[in-house]
Design a protein around this motif. Sequence first.
Motif, short mmCIF file in Angstrom:
data_model
loop_
_atom_site.label_atom_id
_atom_site.label_comp_id
_atom_site.label_asym_id
_atom_site.label_seq_id
_atom_site.Cartn_x
_atom_site.Cartn_y
_atom_site.Cartn_z
N GLU A 122 30.51 71.44 23.83
CA GLU A 122 31.49 70.71 24.63
C GLU A 122 32.79 70.46 23.88
O GLU A 122 33.89 70.64 24.42
CB GLU A 122 30.89 69.38 25.09
N ASP A 123 32.68 70.06 22.63
CA ASP A 123 33.89 69.72 21.88
C ASP A 123 34.73 70.95 21.54
O ASP A 123 35.89 70.81 21.13
CB ASP A 123 33.51 69.00 20.58
N SER A 124 34.16 72.15 21.70
CA SER A 124 34.91 73.34 21.32
C SER A 124 35.68 73.95 22.48
O SER A 124 36.50 74.84 22.27
CB SER A 124 33.96 74.40 20.73
N LEU A 125 35.42 73.53 23.72
CA LEU A 125 36.14 74.07 24.87
C LEU A 125 37.50 73.40 24.97
O LEU A 125 37.61 72.24 25.34
CB LEU A 125 35.34 73.86 26.16
N LEU A 126 38.54 74.15 24.64
CA LEU A 126 39.89 73.61 24.57
C LEU A 126 40.78 74.28 25.61
O LEU A 126 40.58 75.44 25.98
CB LEU A 126 40.48 73.85 23.18
N PRO A 127 41.80 73.56 26.11
CA PRO A 127 42.72 74.17 27.07
C PRO A 127 43.48 75.34 26.45
O PRO A 127 44.06 75.23 25.38
CB PRO A 127 43.67 73.03 27.44
N LEU A 128 43.46 76.47 27.15
CA LEU A 128 44.03 77.69 26.61
C LEU A 128 45.53 77.60 26.41
O LEU A 128 46.06 77.92 25.34
CB LEU A 128 43.69 78.88 27.52
N LYS A 129 46.25 77.16 27.43
CA LYS A 129 47.71 77.17 27.36
C LYS A 129 48.24 76.26 26.26
O LYS A 129 49.27 76.54 25.65
CB LYS A 129 48.29 76.77 28.72
N ALA A 130 47.52 75.16 26.02
CA ALA A 130 47.99 74.21 25.01
C ALA A 130 47.66 74.67 23.59
O ALA A 130 48.17 74.09 22.62
CB ALA A 130 47.37 72.84 25.26
N ARG A 131 46.80 75.68 23.46
CA ARG A 131 46.35 76.10 22.12
C ARG A 131 46.64 77.57 21.86
O ARG A 131 45.92 78.23 21.14
CB ARG A 131 44.85 75.84 21.98
N MET A 132 47.71 78.09 22.44
CA MET A 132 48.07 79.49 22.21
C MET A 132 48.55 79.74 20.79
O MET A 132 48.30 80.79 20.21
CB MET A 132 49.15 79.93 23.20
N GLY A 133 49.28 78.80 20.21
CA GLY A 133 49.83 79.02 18.88
C GLY A 133 50.71 80.24 18.87
O GLY A 133 51.55 80.43 19.74
N GLY A 134 50.49 81.12 17.92
CA GLY A 134 51.27 82.34 17.83
C GLY A 134 50.61 83.51 18.53
O GLY A 134 50.86 84.66 18.18
N ASN A 135 49.76 83.22 19.51
CA ASN A 135 48.96 84.27 20.16
C ASN A 135 49.37 84.55 21.59
O ASN A 135 48.67 85.25 22.31
CB ASN A 135 47.48 83.84 20.15
#
Length: 657
Positions: A565-578
Amino acid sequence: MRTTLFYALRAAFRLTPMPEATRDRLRQRFLDTRGDWVPEGPKGKAQSGAQPRRPYVRSDERAIGYVAYEKGELPDPLPATLVAFYLPQFHTIPENDAWWGKGFTEWRNVTRALPQFEGHYQPKLPGDLGFYDLRNVEVMHEQARLAREYGISAFCFYFYWFGGKTLLETPLRNWLNDKTIDLKFCLCWANEKWTRTWDGRGNEILIDQQHSPEDDIAFIEYVAEYMRDPRYLRVDGRPLLVIYRPGLLPDMLATAERWRNWCLENGVGAIELAYVQSFDNVAPASFGLDSAIEFPPNSSGVPAVTDQLSLLNPAFSGSVKSWRAMADSFMERPSQRYTRYPGINPSWDNQGRRPGSGVAYIGATPYGYGRWLSHALTRCASSDAIQPPIFINAWNEWAEGAVLEPDLRWGHAWLHATRESLRLKEEARKMQRPCVVIHAWYPSILADILERLANVAPRCRLVVTTAHHLEAEVRQVIEHASLTAELHLHENRGRDILPFLKTASRLLLEGEDLVLKLHTKRSPHLSNGDLWRESLLRSLIDDGAYASAISRMRADPIMGMIAPEDSLLPLKARMGGNDRATNDLAIRIGVDISNYDAHFAAGSMFWVRLPSLAPLIESDLVPSEFEAEAGQIDGTTAHAVERLFAAVVRGAGYKVV
């Protein structure tokens, strides 16, 4: 170049005050393009003409989903008659020498194709059969052998007739005269006129049709020699003759009647007349015909995704569409009151025919093709006919990217998927034991993971991947554990992601279903790296988590992924340099990450149902697209794939929980 541009940007930042967010965005844009900075388009996409994220070096590198030749069993009898369209234009003829230059064959079109956008696989190159010449009858013997071994029952040869003149008939004549070629066949009259559209000279006619009542009789009298051959394909005992575009004949109703009467009066008997729904799409009776044949990708009507791609050719004027959307559109078609035989398509990309202006369908995979074929087989199971025909477009349309034959990128993957669909192997998946795949970079951590698994999963199938230089240490750890493991060695490239994709590709073909993906994560750049790994492992293995996950996934067939559960993160907010790499890859494999609140499993440890990952596992990614290990903490292809695992599962119609 890279250094010069970077310092130019720094100088610009000092001379002109700029908001911090804008400065960071520009700098990231520079980093994302690996030094080839381009201005942004209207939606933040790179404009046409962007440089690829890494150079295109070769077209013959094997995809992760490459499958080598292997013998296998087929059901007896086969549940359907698989008929593959066959192009005979792989030999020289005087007419093509005059029209296109001496020595012209379809291979010239094939090899002139170039990549038009990021991730575009061109040119497509032949595998085991090579650049064959169809004047050599041994080539056709080998094609027939391959077809039989993998479940293809017949070839439907394109036949070229122009008012009494035939073109490209040598392979057909060789087939007819060599009775040792043991494969059924039929003819499809490609009744279009030939023009110079291939080289952009519009509608200049090279050879025209000459339709008339007299030509109708001359045609049927000529092809009757083929229909009388014992190997000629019959439907309910009637020789099958296919017309490519019946709407081009001035009076197809009258033509069909002339053909039927001639065959009845001259010993051929009743015939089955069919047409392909390529340009015409009406009830066959309106043409005086008996049946229609689906001809994907034509008539699919799926929208283009060209404007979402990073184009390499700024002058590209073609169209790019989703193969998966196209396949789904055919599988969702309602039935008709008339007889319509299913048609399926392994892939499509006609850049060879129309360089820089063709139509490409992206996201095709052997697994997806096999799923489509399985759907067609299910449709046929409800038919009253014995071994009803299913048509595949195509066996060897190399310049249109529609090929079942072995190629250098995929090997025998398309043929393998054909045979597996006929064997209905999918039904056996749910009863198999779970499989655990561990990538071992830190042997000491592997020992801890194996100890945990020994307590909860002593009978699981265990696969351990590692780098070559760690083989001895990892083997020692495995020998000291109370579990049996398969060890596979990989180049130190792509972290845990590339070894997993390679392993998953093989497991998918072997029929594995439930897989637990783990790795010896340490994250030395994070102060809490060890705590994070411990939390992930505990959530997936300890305190009943292992048994609970298996139970839940077996109870719910559309549960595709279980992640901590704690590892499912919002994609758009965690793109970084990707951002660029992730979006390009999503478009390439046919996954939409814009229309829902996508998440990703940070740390890339999770339970997964392998078929839900098939679009990614069997994408045409090649190992060289994954950067060699250099301590990167962001911005690599592996990081992009990590962000897409859950999105691929959801895009395939499964749940992520």
